[in-house]
Write an enzyme that holds these catalytic residues in place. Structure first.
Site, PDB file in Angstrom:
ATOM      1  N   HIS A 196       0.824  -1.192   0.000  1.00  0.00           N
ATOM      2  CA  HIS A 196       0.000   0.000   0.000  1.00  0.00           C
ATOM      3  C   HIS A 196       0.867   1.254   0.000  1.00  0.00           C
ATOM      4  O   HIS A 196       2.078   1.196   0.227  1.00  0.00           O
ATOM      5  CB  HIS A 196      -0.925   0.002   1.214  1.00  0.00           C
ATOM      6  CG  HIS A 196      -1.990  -1.048   1.153  1.00  0.00           C
ATOM      7  ND1 HIS A 196      -2.963  -1.194   2.108  1.00  0.00           N
ATOM      8  CD2 HIS A 196      -2.238  -2.034   0.240  1.00  0.00           C
ATOM      9  CE1 HIS A 196      -3.759  -2.203   1.806  1.00  0.00           C
ATOM     10  NE2 HIS A 196      -3.331  -2.728   0.671  1.00  0.00           N
ATOM     11  N   GLU A 214       0.858   4.015   2.046  1.00  0.00           N
ATOM     12  CA  GLU A 214       1.352   4.598   3.288  1.00  0.00           C
ATOM     13  C   GLU A 214       2.656   3.974   3.764  1.00  0.00           C
ATOM     14  O   GLU A 214       3.621   4.710   4.068  1.00  0.00           O
ATOM     15  CB  GLU A 214       0.274   4.498   4.386  1.00  0.00           C
ATOM     16  CG  GLU A 214      -1.000   5.245   4.070  1.00  0.00           C
ATOM     17  CD  GLU A 214      -2.063   4.372   3.428  1.00  0.00           C
ATOM     18  OE1 GLU A 214      -3.249   4.551   3.739  1.00  0.00           O
ATOM     19  OE2 GLU A 214      -1.680   3.493   2.607  1.00  0.00           O
ATOM     20  N   CYS A 260      -2.591  -0.431   7.593  1.00  0.00           N
ATOM     21  CA  CYS A 260      -1.731   0.745   7.397  1.00  0.00           C
ATOM     22  C   CYS A 260      -1.703   1.630   8.628  1.00  0.00           C
ATOM     23  O   CYS A 260      -0.713   2.328   8.874  1.00  0.00           O
ATOM     24  CB  CYS A 260      -2.201   1.539   6.183  1.00  0.00           C
ATOM     25  SG  CYS A 260      -1.845   0.709   4.614  1.00  0.00           S
ATOM     26  N   THR A 293     -18.475  -5.461 -32.792  1.00  0.00           N
ATOM     27  CA  THR A 293     -17.284  -4.640 -33.014  1.00  0.00           C
ATOM     28  C   THR A 293     -16.083  -5.510 -33.325  1.00  0.00           C
ATOM     29  O   THR A 293     -15.260  -5.180 -34.187  1.00  0.00           O
ATOM     30  CB  THR A 293     -17.010  -3.765 -31.773  1.00  0.00           C
ATOM     31  OG1 THR A 293     -18.111  -2.875 -31.568  1.00  0.00           O
ATOM     32  CG2 THR A 293     -15.732  -2.959 -31.940  1.00  0.00           C
TER      33      THR A 293
END
Length: 360
Positions: free
Chosen positions: A48, A50, A82, A194
């Site tokens: 993460h 932090e 965290c 498409t």
């Protein structure tokens, strides 16, 4: 906070199922704020932001302020909370843009920090953070990704020639912007029509960014996707997920799976189209938070009428294709976008104009 938002966007589209968070450790000095460390959520969602910013700051983080774009997590997942890293680093103040709506956090991170004697400020940069974390917010609150509809239209609101024949509408600058949009989304979705008409790759082909291509998602009720298509031949470059009807041929699924594609089956609606609500929920369960819809008029209109478009980016070219050309939204005027979305931004991409609209 602006710096935290900026670094957080570095891996936008690459961190799913986790949000792309940015964090900056700052110390106030007589000469002004001094940045001690920066961090952002890594690809795949961890580490993460932090702990990476705190590690970069080292011992200098003690007594400093942490700016972060989303409330620090407070639950044990594949990594420790965290908030534990913030407390251990000796941070004395946390400035967060927004609270995390994930029920496992939802203010608990802030409470833990305050109980540890850390001052908490919430709100700076909130509007920009809500845009950056729209995918995470939508997934944890509504059980689906944030959905962006991309369209390239002529001056008379057309997207193809008569007979559904493809045609280049926008210029090189706008096309490069589309590749950047693909790089910042977890997945890009199109329809089998498409695929059969254009044989697209749907990858990011900007120099140096080829490894940021999204998951390619195809709506293919009857499993008509050719083994020789560009999508099927490039599964080693980016994953290919195919949604089919429950009654699609098993042998076609076997062929695609042998090539490396994943096939998921969903119900058909009364009109024969695949159930979009089931599809977007399955994508969220697979971790997709940001979905780009780059499809033809039928699927574009289907997402819009189902209330599943949160944002539209419309590239408007100066060329006109004529009254017999293909309308941008099947069964709807292009102006129907304004029923669901409101105009937010407008900018030029070479000779083409980009209009950005978002949910009201």
């Amino acid at each position: 906070m602006s710096a935290a938002l900026s670094v957080g966007r570095r891996e936008l589209g690459q961190t799913w199922p986790n949000p792309a968070v940015g964090a900056v450790v700052v110390r106030e000095t007589p000469e002004g704020p001094l940045v001690l460390g920066r961090g952002w959520t890594s690809r795949g969602g961890r580490p993460h932001a932090e702990p990476q910013a705190l590690a970069a700051a080292g011992e200098a983080a003690r007594g400093a302020t942490l700016y972060v774009t989303l409330e620090p997590c407070s639950h044990h997942g594949q990594t420790p909370p965290c908030v534990d890293a913030v407390r251990a680093a000796g941070i004395t103040r946390v400035v967060a843009a927004i609270e995390d709506p994930d029920f496992r956090v939802a203010g608990r991170g802030f409470s833990i920090l305050r109980e540890a004697g850390i001052a908490v400020t919430i709100g700076p940069g909130a509007a920009e953070a809500r845009l950056a974390h729209a995918g995470h917010i939508r997934r944890v609150t509504e059980g689906r990704p944030h959905i962006m509809l991309k369209m390239a239209v002529s001056a008379d609101g057309k997207v193809g020639l008569a007979g559904r024949r493809p045609v280049a509408i926008t210029g090189a600058v706008a096309r490069a912007r589309v590749h950047l949009l693909r790089a910042t989304h977890d997945a890009v979705l199109t329809g089998i029509g498409t695929v059969l008409a254009d044989d697209p790759l749907l990858t990011c082909r900007l120099p140096g960014m080829e490894d940021r291509s999204p998951v390619r998602v195809v709506l293919d009720a009857g499993l008509r996707l050719p083994a020789t298509s560009a999508l099927a031949r490039s599964i080693a470059v980016a994953p290919l997920w195919v949604f089919a009807a429950e009654d699609a041929p098993v042998e076609r699924e076997t062929m695609l799976v042998a090539l490396g594609a994943e096939v998921m089956r969903v119900r058909r609606k009364a009109d024969g189209a695949l159930a979009l609500d089931e599809i977007v929920k399955l994508l969220a369960l697979r971790g997709i938070t940001r979905l780009m819809v780059e499809a033809g008029p039928r699927i574009a209109a289907g997402f819009l009428q189902a209330g599943l478009v949160d944002e539209a980016q419309i590239f408007e070219a100066p060329i006109r294709l004529g009254p017999d050309a293909l309308d941008a939204l099947e069964g709807l005027p292009l102006s129907a976008l304004a029923t669901y979305l409101s105009a937010q931004e407008s900018e030029w991409q070479g000779e083409d104009r980009l209009r950005i609209m978002r949910r009201r």
